[in-house]
Design a protein around this motif. Sequence first.
Motif, PDB file in Angstrom:
ATOM      1  N   ASP A 181       0.814  -1.219   0.000  1.00 26.35           N
ATOM      2  CA  ASP A 181       0.000   0.000   0.000  1.00 26.35           C
ATOM      3  C   ASP A 181       0.848   1.269   0.000  1.00 26.35           C
ATOM      4  OD1 ASP A 181      -2.195  -1.637   0.015  1.00 26.35           O
ATOM      5  OD2 ASP A 181      -2.617  -1.388   2.154  1.00 26.35           O
ATOM      6  N   ALA A 182       2.000   1.223   0.667  1.00 29.38           N
ATOM      7  CA  ALA A 182       2.872   2.395   0.733  1.00 29.38           C
ATOM      8  C   ALA A 182       3.549   2.674  -0.603  1.00 29.38           C
ATOM      9  CB  ALA A 182       3.924   2.210   1.814  1.00 29.38           C
ATOM     10  N   LEU A 183       3.690   1.656  -1.430  1.00 31.17           N
ATOM     11  CA  LEU A 183       4.353   1.809  -2.726  1.00 31.17           C
ATOM     12  C   LEU A 183       3.387   2.172  -3.849  1.00 31.17           C
ATOM     13  CD1 LEU A 183       6.677  -1.323  -2.524  1.00 31.17           C
ATOM     14  CD2 LEU A 183       7.309   1.057  -2.109  1.00 31.17           C
ATOM     15  N   ALA A 184       2.118   1.947  -3.627  1.00 26.64           N
ATOM     16  CA  ALA A 184       1.118   2.127  -4.689  1.00 26.64           C
ATOM     17  C   ALA A 184       0.742   3.597  -4.862  1.00 26.64           C
ATOM     18  CB  ALA A 184      -0.130   1.305  -4.362  1.00 26.64           C
ATOM     19  N   PHE A 185       0.433   3.950  -6.115  1.00 22.47           N
ATOM     20  CA  PHE A 185      -0.126   5.267  -6.395  1.00 22.47           C
ATOM     21  C   PHE A 185      -1.538   5.349  -5.838  1.00 22.47           C
ATOM     22  CE2 PHE A 185       2.548   5.511 -10.442  1.00 22.47           C
ATOM     23  CZ  PHE A 185       3.349   6.531  -9.984  1.00 22.47           C
ATOM     24  N   THR A 186      -1.930   6.538  -5.403  1.00 23.72           N
ATOM     25  CA  THR A 186      -3.344   6.773  -5.134  1.00 23.72           C
ATOM     26  C   THR A 186      -4.017   6.936  -6.496  1.00 23.72           C
ATOM     27  OG1 THR A 186      -3.145   9.175  -5.069  1.00 23.72           O
ATOM     28  CG2 THR A 186      -2.814   7.976  -2.975  1.00 23.72           C
ATOM     29  N   ASP A 187      -5.330   6.897  -6.529  1.00 20.49           N
ATOM     30  CA  ASP A 187      -6.024   7.089  -7.806  1.00 20.49           C
ATOM     31  C   ASP A 187      -5.712   8.456  -8.407  1.00 20.49           C
ATOM     32  OD1 ASP A 187      -7.085   4.574  -7.610  1.00 20.49           O
ATOM     33  OD2 ASP A 187      -9.137   5.227  -7.160  1.00 20.49           O
TER      34      ASP A 187
END
Length: 142
Positions: free
Chosen positions: A102-108
Motif C-alpha cells: 500500500d505504501a508503494l502504490a499510487f493513489t487514484d
Amino acid sequence: MAKILIVEDNALNIKLFCDLLAAHGHDPRGLAKAVSVGAPGAGALLVVDEYHHATGSEEAETFFEELVALTEFRLLITSRERPSWFSARRVVYGQAAVIEMDALAFTDDEARAVLGSDEVESLLAEAQGWPAIVGLAAMGGV
C-alpha cells in the motif's frame, strides 16, 4: 585471479547452490561466518532482489539469518514473501522496517496525473496503484 560464482535468483538454482555447498561439507551457518569475515561495515548496503525465490530453501534462509546476525551492513530485501527469520520483534526494536504494498502504490489521483486523463477508472481498478502498470499504460497512451 578471482573466481566468481553467479547464482541466478530462482528457486531451483538457489537449491542447487545450497546442495553444492552441502556436497563439499559447507553448512549455511559456516558459509555465513566465512562471508561475514570480509563483510563491509555498517555504512554498506546489500540489496537482495526477489528474495521470495529463496524462501523455499531452508539452507538459503539459514544463510541469510546467520549473515544478518553476524554483520553490521544494512540489508534491503525485495520479496513477495517475508523471510522465515524475519520477526515482528525486529520491527518493534527498530532493527527492521517493512514497506508494504500500500505504501508503494499510487493513489487514484496520482495515477490519473501520470496517465493524464480522468477517464481511466477500469485501468485504476486493475492496476491497484502499481507504478509499473500505471507507467506502462502512460507510455502506451492509455
